[in-house]
Design a protein around this motif. Structure first.
Motif, mmCIF file in Angstrom:
data_model
loop_
_atom_site.group_PDB
_atom_site.id
_atom_site.type_symbol
_atom_site.label_atom_id
_atom_site.label_comp_id
_atom_site.label_asym_id
_atom_site.label_seq_id
_atom_site.Cartn_x
_atom_site.Cartn_y
_atom_site.Cartn_z
ATOM 1 N N CYS A 49 -2.934 19.109 87.137
ATOM 2 C CA CYS A 49 -2.064 18.112 87.758
ATOM 3 C C CYS A 49 -2.873 17.300 88.770
ATOM 4 O O CYS A 49 -3.655 17.852 89.540
ATOM 5 C CB CYS A 49 -0.888 18.790 88.462
ATOM 6 S SG CYS A 49 0.478 17.664 88.828
ATOM 7 N N SER A 50 -2.677 15.983 88.749
ATOM 8 C CA SER A 50 -3.449 15.120 89.646
ATOM 9 C C SER A 50 -2.521 14.237 90.472
ATOM 10 O O SER A 50 -1.369 14.018 90.110
ATOM 11 C CB SER A 50 -4.425 14.247 88.845
ATOM 12 O OG SER A 50 -3.721 13.409 87.957
ATOM 13 N N GLY A 51 -3.060 13.758 91.583
ATOM 14 C CA GLY A 51 -2.336 12.822 92.446
ATOM 15 C C GLY A 51 -3.207 11.604 92.696
ATOM 16 O O GLY A 51 -4.365 11.735 93.096
ATOM 17 N N SER A 52 -2.661 10.421 92.421
ATOM 18 C CA SER A 52 -3.425 9.183 92.641
ATOM 19 C C SER A 52 -2.473 8.011 92.499
ATOM 20 O O SER A 52 -1.315 8.185 92.110
ATOM 21 C CB SER A 52 -4.549 9.047 91.610
ATOM 22 O OG SER A 52 -4.016 8.776 90.326
ATOM 23 N N THR A 53 -2.956 6.821 92.786
ATOM 24 C CA THR A 53 -2.163 5.629 92.499
ATOM 25 C C THR A 53 -3.068 4.495 92.048
ATOM 26 O O THR A 53 -4.140 4.277 92.611
ATOM 27 C CB THR A 53 -1.307 5.188 93.694
ATOM 28 O OG1 THR A 53 -0.646 3.960 93.348
ATOM 29 C CG2 THR A 53 -2.134 4.960 94.946
ATOM 30 N N ASP A 54 -2.630 3.792 91.017
ATOM 31 C CA ASP A 54 -3.409 2.700 90.437
ATOM 32 C C ASP A 54 -3.561 1.520 91.396
ATOM 33 O O ASP A 54 -4.467 0.706 91.247
ATOM 34 C CB ASP A 54 -2.737 2.190 89.157
ATOM 35 C CG ASP A 54 -2.743 3.214 88.041
ATOM 36 O OD1 ASP A 54 -3.397 4.252 88.210
ATOM 37 O OD2 ASP A 54 -2.100 2.965 87.013
ATOM 38 N N TYR A 55 -2.665 1.415 92.378
ATOM 39 C CA TYR A 55 -2.716 0.294 93.311
ATOM 40 C C TYR A 55 -4.019 0.275 94.106
ATOM 41 O O TYR A 55 -4.445 -0.779 94.559
ATOM 42 C CB TYR A 55 -1.559 0.371 94.314
ATOM 43 C CG TYR A 55 -0.257 -0.165 93.784
ATOM 44 C CD1 TYR A 55 0.116 -1.481 94.036
ATOM 45 C CD2 TYR A 55 0.601 0.635 93.052
ATOM 46 C CE1 TYR A 55 1.317 -1.979 93.564
ATOM 47 C CE2 TYR A 55 1.803 0.143 92.570
ATOM 48 C CZ TYR A 55 2.158 -1.164 92.833
ATOM 49 O OH TYR A 55 3.348 -1.657 92.363
ATOM 50 N N LEU A 56 -4.623 1.446 94.324
ATOM 51 C CA LEU A 56 -5.779 1.505 95.217
ATOM 52 C C LEU A 56 -6.966 0.745 94.637
ATOM 53 O O LEU A 56 -7.526 -0.136 95.269
ATOM 54 C CB LEU A 56 -6.146 2.960 95.507
ATOM 55 C CG LEU A 56 -5.079 3.708 96.325
ATOM 56 C CD1 LEU A 56 -5.391 5.189 96.372
ATOM 57 C CD2 LEU A 56 -5.001 3.140 97.732
ATOM 58 N N ALA A 57 -7.372 1.103 93.418
ATOM 59 C CA ALA A 57 -8.527 0.437 92.814
ATOM 60 C C ALA A 57 -8.100 -0.756 91.968
ATOM 61 O O ALA A 57 -8.938 -1.505 91.483
ATOM 62 C CB ALA A 57 -9.322 1.426 91.967
ATOM 63 N N GLY A 58 -6.787 -0.911 91.767
ATOM 64 C CA GLY A 58 -6.317 -1.999 90.938
ATOM 65 C C GLY A 58 -6.626 -1.781 89.472
ATOM 66 O O GLY A 58 -6.761 -2.735 88.711
ATOM 67 N N GLN A 59 -6.764 -0.534 89.085
ATOM 68 C CA GLN A 59 -7.083 -0.198 87.693
ATOM 69 C C GLN A 59 -5.880 0.512 87.080
ATOM 70 O O GLN A 59 -5.545 1.626 87.489
ATOM 71 C CB GLN A 59 -8.303 0.723 87.621
ATOM 72 C CG GLN A 59 -9.548 0.104 88.213
ATOM 73 C CD GLN A 59 -10.742 0.194 87.287
ATOM 74 O OE1 GLN A 59 -10.721 0.878 86.284
ATOM 75 N NE2 GLN A 59 -11.803 -0.506 87.642
#
Lengths: 352, 189
Positions: A49-59
């Protein structure tokens, strides 16, 4: 309840920017360090399970791409949260509680450098009445600090002392991004960034990540000689409407702490995810930690603040001290959203 | 003039993909149907080590794949990892430029400014030597003559328009080589 422990942790050496790598290239060594640390492979892991958001790198779909780092083909059992990796750990802990897994890999990462982070973070806000005004994350934190200064619950000198103590502690943290601090008097003499916040009151912008391996009961005892058992874990959310909150308080922290059993034993160490200096004071008040508790020996989020990993790193820092035998029982805190809106508390302890 | 791009997919054409009309409950007062919330965010694109090699290769009319070990699969473009092994693809390997169509679709409704005149063929093309296919359009042949296993090659942008972009491959065109049998494409389709 099943016994579940953190048995291995790893994190990157956090940097202001890692422009030469994409996200999967950046997080893969961290994931494999956590596995290699206990001589395990992805085949030994039941759930990822991972936690991240695409908004940060814009990818777009960056979390799908980072799954390549764990060898996700043929398909593995996995999930993702658009939150700090600490919430990914919570989901993994639930999976293990439900009996769907005995082992889990959890990671969180941030490559914030390609974007303009304080503006990007404004996208977390209410989309109709806050986000259109583009309040940046530092200006939001300034609203909270002002409330506390006006109420007399903190002073600018206390805030500077928190910055100084944290970044001095980070001198001993090989992963920290900001190590060392000018003296408090010098900090206070500097110009304001967003009055009442000085630059020293704010976290750095960081690229980096963290990975953690969880294991249940006997497997944990096999995989680590000194597992960091999850004695309690809970997360709560305060109102999304900042106008409806006392910004100098975070009741969600106090409730999560009670549910996680923070006060059911001594606390040797606390790692609190307070990106802004004044937020550490809020957290200590809500947690009711005594003066004898060592807070943020890693330097905390003021020393390195990879969004979506900074909370998981707090759990990893406490776990590492238990795995190493340097602490018996500790409290880790993670936060998500602006102004300590959502909070997770995890109590970790050693022993058989 | 209304173009295809102005219409929503659910309304076009002539009932294709159309859905029942939504039921709108009666509201007191004037319904608010639109607010304007402009939002722009600018990012630096940081493709990473492996995609940088792929994109730089395209500027020189070369298609680069990469693999993790001398015996493992060659991925194109590599995002940096072998998704089976979870290990970095550290070895750069030139693939193609010739390739084989592994599947295709005859497109009758084109979207976007750059869509070729319809009908046209979109396809997955497996570059020679690679383990995975690239997406592109196939022109230079009547659409009803395209088939799985057909051999193709890239048509590159003119020299003055070459950049470090996947758009350097304008489309794929057939070449005079025998078809590859479907069995030989197994595992790559």
């Amino acid at each position: 309840m099943r016994e579940v422990a953190i048995v291995s942790v790893a994190q990157s050496d956090h940097r202001r920017a890692v422009p030469e790598l994409n996200e999967v290239e950046m997080i893969q060594p961290v994931i494999h360090a956590a596995l290699d640390g206990i001589g395990k492979r992805i085949a030994d892991i039941d759930f990822t399970c991972s936690g991240s958001t695409d908004y940060l790198a814009g990818q777009a779909f960056s979390f799908v791409m980072t799954l390549d780092a764990v060898g996700a083909w043929p398909p593995i059992s996995e999930s993702h949260v658009e939150m700090d990796g600490a919430w990914a750990l919570y989901e993994a802990w639930l999976r293990i509680q439900a009996g769907h897994a005995d082992t889990a890999l959890v990671y969180g990462y941030s490559k914030a450098s390609p974007g303009d982070l304080p503006r990007v973070l404004s996208r977390q806000l209410d989309p109709y009445y806050y986000a259109p005004l583009w309040p940046d994350s530092v200006a939001m934190a300034g609203l909270q600090a002002r409330v506390m200064l006006d109420a007399g619950t903190i002073t600018e000198a206390e805030m500077a002392a928190i910055a100084h103590r944290s970044r001095t502690a980070a001198l001993d943290n090989p992963h920290a991004q900001i190590k060392g601090s000018p003296p408090v008097e010098e900090l206070l003499a500097a110009e304001y960034l967003s009055d009442p916040l000085h630059l020293h009151d704010c976290p750095p912008i960081s690229d980096g990540g963290c990975a953690v391996v969880l294991a249940a009961a006997e497997r944990a005892r096999e995989w680590a000689s000194n597992p960091a058992w999850i004695a309690g874990i809970d997360h709560r959310v305060d109102s999304h409407n900042f106008g409806a909150r006392d910004l100098g308080r975070a009741p969600s922290v106090a409730i999560a702490a009670e549910k996680a059993g923070v006060h059911e034993g001594p606390v040797d160490v606390a790692e609190l995810c307070a990106p802004f200096t004044h937020q550490e004071k809020i957290l200590c008040n809500e947690l009711g930690l005594g003066d004898d508790v060592t807070v943020n020996p890693s330097g905390g989020a003021l020393a390195a603040n990879p969004i979506m990993a900074a909370g998981l790193i707090r759990l990893a820092e406490v776990a590492q001290r238990i795995l190493d035998g340097d602490a018996g029982r500790g409290v880790a805190h993670a936060t998500s959203g602006h102004l300590l809106q959502q909070n997770l508390i995890c109590v970790l302890e050693g022993g058989s | 003039m209304t173009t295809d791009a102005d219409r929503t997919i659910s309304e076009m054409p002539e009932g294709l993909w159309s859905q029942p009309q939504p039921v709108v409950p009666h509201l007191d007062g004037e319904p608010v149907q639109r607010i304007m919330v402009p939002a722009t965010m600018v990012y630096d694109y940081t493709p990473g080590t492996a995609p940088t090699e792929f994109l730089n290769g395209l500027a020189h009319k070369k298609i680069y794949g990469a693999r993790a070990t001398p015996t493992s699969e060659i991925y194109v473009p590599s995002r940096g990892m072998d998704p089976v092994l979870g290990m970095p693809t550290t070895e750069l390997v030139e693939v193609g430029p010739k390739g084989t169509i592994t599947t295709f679709c005859v497109v009758h409704i084109g979207f976007g400014d750059n869509a070729p005149p319809t009908p046209f063929v979109s396809a997955l093309v497996l570059p020679d030597g690679a383990a995975v296919s690239l997406y592109g359009t196939v022109l230079g042949i009547p659409h009803d003559e395209v088939r799985i296993g057909m051999r193709v090659q890239p048509v590159w942008a003119p020299p003055e328009e070459m950049t470090t972009s996947f758009e350097n491959i304008r489309h794929w065109e057939p070449i005079d080589e025998p078809d590859v049998r479907a069995e030989q494409l197994k595992g790559h389709m």
